[in-house]
Each structure stands twice: as C-alpha cells, then as structure tokens.
Design an enzyme around this catalytic site. Structure first.
Site, PDB file in Angstrom:
ATOM      1  N   GLU A 119      -2.141   7.845  -4.291  1.00  0.00           N
ATOM      2  CA  GLU A 119      -2.675   6.896  -5.416  1.00  0.00           C
ATOM      3  C   GLU A 119      -3.746   7.120  -6.123  1.00  0.00           C
ATOM      4  OE1 GLU A 119      -1.330   2.670  -4.972  1.00  0.00           O
ATOM      5  OE2 GLU A 119      -3.248   1.980  -6.007  1.00  0.00           O
ATOM      6  N   HIS A 155      -0.290  -0.145  -9.826  1.00  0.00           N
ATOM      7  CA  HIS A 155      -0.992  -1.132  -8.766  1.00  0.00           C
ATOM      8  C   HIS A 155      -1.833  -2.323  -9.608  1.00  0.00           C
ATOM      9  CE1 HIS A 155      -3.391  -1.346  -4.685  1.00  0.00           C
ATOM     10  NE2 HIS A 155      -3.219  -2.487  -5.206  1.00  0.00           N
ATOM     11  N   ILE A 156      -0.727  -3.171 -10.310  1.00  0.00           N
ATOM     12  CA  ILE A 156      -1.211  -4.161 -11.222  1.00  0.00           C
ATOM     13  C   ILE A 156      -0.777  -5.449 -10.436  1.00  0.00           C
ATOM     14  CG2 ILE A 156      -1.251  -2.891 -13.281  1.00  0.00           C
ATOM     15  CD1 ILE A 156       1.655  -4.290 -13.806  1.00  0.00           C
ATOM     16  N   ARG A 210       0.957  -1.198   0.010  1.00  0.00           N
ATOM     17  CA  ARG A 210      -0.058  -0.034   0.066  1.00  0.00           C
ATOM     18  C   ARG A 210       0.851   0.985   0.077  1.00  0.00           C
ATOM     19  NH1 ARG A 210      -3.154  -2.867  -1.599  1.00  0.00           N
ATOM     20  NH2 ARG A 210      -5.302  -3.356  -0.751  1.00  0.00           N
TER      21      ARG A 210
HETATM   22  C1  DGY Z   1      -5.406  -6.192  -3.186  1.00  0.00           C
HETATM   23  O1  DGY Z   1      -6.170  -7.399  -3.279  1.00  0.00           O
HETATM   24  O2  DGY Z   1      -5.191  -5.869  -1.818  1.00  0.00           O
HETATM   25  C2  DGY Z   1      -4.853  -5.631  -4.337  1.00  0.00           C
HETATM   26  O3  DGY Z   1      -3.724  -4.487  -3.736  1.00  0.00           O
HETATM   27  C3  DGY Z   1      -5.718  -4.649  -5.022  1.00  0.00           C
HETATM   28  O4  DGY Z   1      -6.236  -3.796  -4.220  1.00  0.00           O
END
Ligand code: DGY
Length: 326
Positions: A266, A285-286, A237
């Site tokens: 973000e 964030h992939i 995060r």
């Molecule tokens: C999660 O599954 O927590 C990923 O970071 C997508 O938010």
C-alpha cells in the site's frame, strides 16, 4: 507540554489541544523524511500521529527516550511495537468506535460494487462504451440470503454484519479470538472455525486487527478452499492478503470477485494487474474518510493527549495493560 502533529487534522482537535494549554507544532509540508520526522518527535513531549508511514518500532523508542505519549489518529495500531511501549510505560492511544460506521459502510459499498460489477460498468461508460442491452453481459449476483463470513467480529465487523443482515437478510458466520455474544443474540451470528468460515462464505470480509503472525493469512491455499462465487472484501489491512495469490484466484475463477480498501503493498502500484480485472474494485484506504468520523478521530486523539498532560489515563488506550501493571 509540546505536541508534534505530523499532518493537519480537523480543527476540533487543534482547538481542544490549544484550549488545554498544550503547545502544538505542525510542519508546513507533510512529506517529511524519516530524519525530519524523528527530529520533531525528539524535540516534543507527545506525538499525535497521522498515518502509518513511519513505524514506532524499537529503534524509534531508543531514539526518543523522553517521549511521554503517542496518540494515533487511527484505530489500527499495527505500526506500533506495543510490547516496547508497554515496557517503557508509554501510553499509546487509538480512535475506536467513531469510525466503525464509516469503515463498515465502505466494506458494504465494496460488497455491492463487486456483486454488481459497478466499477467495471462505470469504466465502460467513461470510455464511451455504454453498449447495447445484452441479456448475458456483465451479470452480477444478488446478495439476498447469502452467507456473509466475518473474519474479526469486533466493532467494525458488527456494523458490517448488521447492515448486511438488514439489507439482504444475509446469514452471518464469523471467526474471532473471542465469541461475540451481542452478534450471536442480535444478528443470529454463528461462530465457526476458520476452515468453515472460508469454505462457507459467499462474501468473506476481513475486520480484524492486524498482527504480524497473520501476514498473508489469505493466500493461495485459502482462496483454493473458498466458493467459486465468493467475494473477498478487505477493508482492514493489506497485509492480511497475498495480492499475487488473490490475482491468480480471481483470474483462475477460484473466487468470483474482490473489493479492497487496503492493498499489499500500500499504496498499490499503478500497473498492478489486479487493477485491470473487471471483477475487482479498489479504493485508496478511505474507510474512515467522512467528516463525521475524521472529526471524531481528532476529538479522541486530542482527549488522549489532554488526559496524559493531566496525569490521567488515556480514555481510548491501545495499551491499557500499562495502567494495571505494577
Ligand atoms: C485506521 O483507523 O486504522 C484506518 O485504517 C486508518 O489507518
């Protein structure tokens, strides 16, 4: 029962919910305002929630007093006030395991990409600046035998450690709330205090669940104590790091490079100066963005809601404590 899904998810989840007799509503656009989103939440029994744009905070729970369940389409649940959900006995589901390999692949990819300056070199090629062979330019660093420090050695951290050990024979050290015996036995991982983690790691990779009290834990005073060859990786995060401090640490050569799949804020601003640095690789964030992981997430989220519709426990619960409390 009526289920509100705020965005399209893979078909498998939709089919499962329909086959279980649940009525589904998905809006025809996904840039909902909070008012629209809230209205849909209020008019449905259960929510399958994609993304973390809208917070399930105390106001939300007050505004949706009849809600029966929330199934998150994510493993992280930092956008949910779990204590409030517990107080109201509302089951909250998440999607563990199915994305551990995919997310750790991204951490591993970022580690190598930064170590070998892949994005910087790709930018050079794209701008027509291939350049002559230069023995001294854009040198990377090798990862063989280096120390990988994992902050938060759960399922995703374990996968990252396993790959790094297998590929580069890296020494694994970690800091966690609890000891991870499997990692200690299988990977020779060594538990260390936080101060040792930050001062000993050649690569420091965050894989913990985010809690508000950990906001910007990785800040100037931490970067100051890291090795000057260290690579900082965050796929957990963005809230874990202070991005201005990270920029300063990189430009003042307190650390060597950074790979981010999550940013603070973000999405990252397109003019954030960190994007200009040659020792940084940023992805949007992939972590879980593979067909396999996303199908798995849809399946688990559907299973969670189907269980609630039958009066059963969610199989993947973010607040299992509601089932043991009287
Ligand atoms: C999660 O599954 O927590 C990923 O970071 C997508 O938010």
């Amino acid at each position: 029962m009526k289920v509100f899904i705020n965005k399209q998810i893979p078909e498998i989840g939709i089919h499962m919910l329909k086959d279980a007799g649940l009525e589904i509503f998905i809006p025809d656009h996904d840039n909902l305002t909070r008012e629209e989103w809230l209205g849909y939440c209020q008019s449905h029994d259960m929510i399958l929630s994609v993304g973390s744009e809208f917070k399930f905070d105390i106001d939300f729970f007050n505004e949706c007093p009849d809600l029966k369940a929330i199934a998150l389409y994510s493993v992280g649940f930092d956008h949910v006030d779990i204590q409030e959900a517990n107080r109201r006995k509302i089951p909250v589901g998440n999607t563990p395991d199915v994305l551990s390999k995919a997310t750790s692949d991204i951490a591993f990819l970022l580690m190598q990409s930064v170590a070998r300056r892949a994005s910087y070199n790709f930018e050079k090629v794209k701008s027509g600046n291939w350049g002559d062979f230069d023995p001294l330019h854009a040198l990377g660093q090798e990862l063989y035998g280096k120390t990988l420090g994992i902050f938060g050695l759960g399922r995703i951290g374990y996968e990252m450690a396993k790959k790094s050990k297998a590929a580069f024979d890296m020494e694994i050290i970690y800091h966690n709330r609890n000891r991870n015996e499997e990692a200690e036995n299988e990977l020779n991982a060594r538990y260390v205090p936080f101060e040792e983690l930050i001062s000993q790691s050649d690569v420091l990779s965050i894989h913990a669940n985010f809690k508000p009290e950990q906001a910007e834990l990785f800040n100037a005073s931490v970067f100051e104590k890291m090795k000057d060859n260290a690579i900082f990786i965050n796929t957990a995060r963005g809230g874990f790091h202070n991005q201005k401090d990270l920029y300063d640490a990189l430009t003042e050569h307190k650390i060597w490079g950074a790979g981010l799949d999550v940013t603070n804020p973000e999405p990252i601003y397109k003019d954030d100066p960190i994007l200009e640095l040659s020792n940084v690789c940023v992805l949007p964030h992939i972590g879980s963005a593979t067909a396999e992981a996303r199908n798995g997430m849809a399946k688990i989220a559907a299973e969670n809601l189907i269980a609630v519709s039958k009066g059963e426990k969610m199989p993947a619960s973010a607040n299992p404590e509601i089932y043991s409390e009287k």
